[in-house]
Design an enzyme around this catalytic site. Sequence first.
Site, short mmCIF file in Angstrom:
data_model
loop_
_atom_site.label_atom_id
_atom_site.label_comp_id
_atom_site.label_asym_id
_atom_site.label_seq_id
_atom_site.Cartn_x
_atom_site.Cartn_y
_atom_site.Cartn_z
N SER A 109 77.68 1.00 83.39
CA SER A 109 78.61 1.50 84.40
C SER A 109 80.06 1.13 84.11
CB SER A 109 78.12 0.97 85.75
OG SER A 109 78.93 1.40 86.79
N ASP A 111 79.97 5.46 84.18
CA ASP A 111 78.78 6.33 84.17
C ASP A 111 78.86 7.42 85.25
OD1 ASP A 111 78.41 4.53 86.25
OD2 ASP A 111 76.24 4.40 85.98
MG MG Z 1 78.70 3.21 87.93
#
Ligand code: MG
Length: 584
Positions: free
Chosen positions: A105, A318
């Site tokens: 992420s 992400d």
């Molecule tokens: Mg994320």
Amino acid sequence: MNDVTPNLMTYAEVEATSTKQEPGSGSLLHKILNTLIKTTMASFEEMFKRSCVPLKPPGLVLQYGTAGFRTNAGLLEHVMFRMGLLATLRSKQTKAAIGVMVTASHNPEEDNGVKLIDPMGEMLKASWEDHATQLGNAETEQLLSVLEDIVKIEDIDRNQGALVFVGRDTRSSSASLAQMVIDGVSSLGGRYKDYGLVTTPQLHYMVCCHNTLGCYGEATLEGYYGKLCRAFIELTKNTPNRTDDQKHLTVDGANGIGATKLREMERHLKKELQISLFNEGNGKLNYQCGADFVKVQQKPPTGVTVNSGERCCSFDGDADRIVYYYTDSGGRFHLLDGDKIATLISTFLKELLTQARLNLKMAVVQTAYANGSSTRYLEDTMKLIVRCVKTGVKHLHHAAKEFDMSVYFEANGHGTVLFSRAAEEKIRQMAEDVNIDDTRKRAAILLRQTINVINQTVGDAICDMLLIEAILALRGMTVQQWDAIYADLPNRQLKVKVSDRQAIQTTDAERRALSPAGLQDAINISVGKYRNARSFVRPSGTEDVVRVYAEADTQDSADSLAHEVSLAVYRLAGGVGEEPKLLH
Ligand code: MG
Ligand code: 16G
């Protein structure tokens, strides 16, 4: 769609639709598993040596936390392999496709991580998170017995087929780590479909589409872009006064997967949204850019031309988080975070419900981090039900499912909208009803298009962006007008290092500390000294720190309050290193 019962596939269907297995990947572990009880420990070790199972660095302990496993990429090979095994077992148990996403992420490029996606595109069931932690931490020689325990506890039929969807972000380590997941799946005789580079929400979407046999959409990227962009174009069709300026948006792609996927989607938008995309992958992932940087630093990302007064947004690495911002003519930065997004969306939806005269129970779900001004606006002005839950998407998602229609957002920009099956049905009927007046019908049609533009499986930066852009277009609203709906209370977030962060126990959706003794009293005394003040502490689920949040009527007050509370944590909860200092 949140109470749809999954139309799970039979093994034959899974076989028919899944990617063909690589020859020779075999099912060695599967065989080992089946003969487990008859074999001795020594011979397992022999078999492991032969089957290239990645070895666990001895002594390494990791936790399947709020967003899966996350650490330096070099330490994750064994975890990936094991999550491939676990996803296969979960797929056997649920008789449905399970997702495995390789990403860390918003964290630095050097890190990586993995999380599992349940059949309806939701986060992995809590009891399986414990299995994930157990399996991830088992010493190599205990791996098979831990697998066997899971098979027993969950009553899994080993002969059931399994299908795992694998996706990954743009990190340099992601391709080889995704291969480890695939190896794990293959070792247990499972089948896989490798989606390659996708955003996290795209993989959630694919899992849900597949397991609902296409009811939610087509489980392909083209299907995803087509559905969202059609809905966006329909939503914005009746905005004749929309100027080119309003059609233009600056996007910071955080040098990640969101940028790649926006480029792919562009042609489906048919110029109805014109995106100036920055940080497309030419720079370092999440470095001084992306949603987390912008939210935490409260300043524009580097690598982006932010023209005064223009609407900009940032994705995270992400693409499951989004924040908006602009700078005013005086050069001042204005952030429109998850709370502002939740307010914009819920106000829009409430208006449509009123126009449609639909009697649906609507709510907004937030966490303790939600700015006090947003909660007050939603409750007092908008008269909406507001729920506060623990940090982490799964908690928000769970609470949101209790309503016909709910908007959930974390202040950090992670969120979406959920509609119950009954609500979707009522909206559909009204939108198709020929005997209904124009106002009601128009509102129902807009609601139906909103359902199609949003990703109900999880927060999705791309979908959230499209919905926000559509709402601004429909209301003829500028980013400044959106920002002016309410004024954020100044706030400060700090972190404190302590010897054991689990010493901090909280209740009331993390808003009150139960332990250590005296901490909540100290917080109450400090809060009492400031106007419009609020503060809470909680152990982080992703970092070895205690987080402190404070808000008050001025920035100085918020800073002093955060400092006082940090000191209380440091003194009462075993602080390590230097005592926290006042910021200025
Ligand atoms: Mg994320
Ligand atoms: C994870 C969570 C996010 C939460 C954050 C809190 C998911 C997918 N992500 O990133 O929702 O805000 O953790 O981090 O659930 P913290 O516990 O370190 O404060």
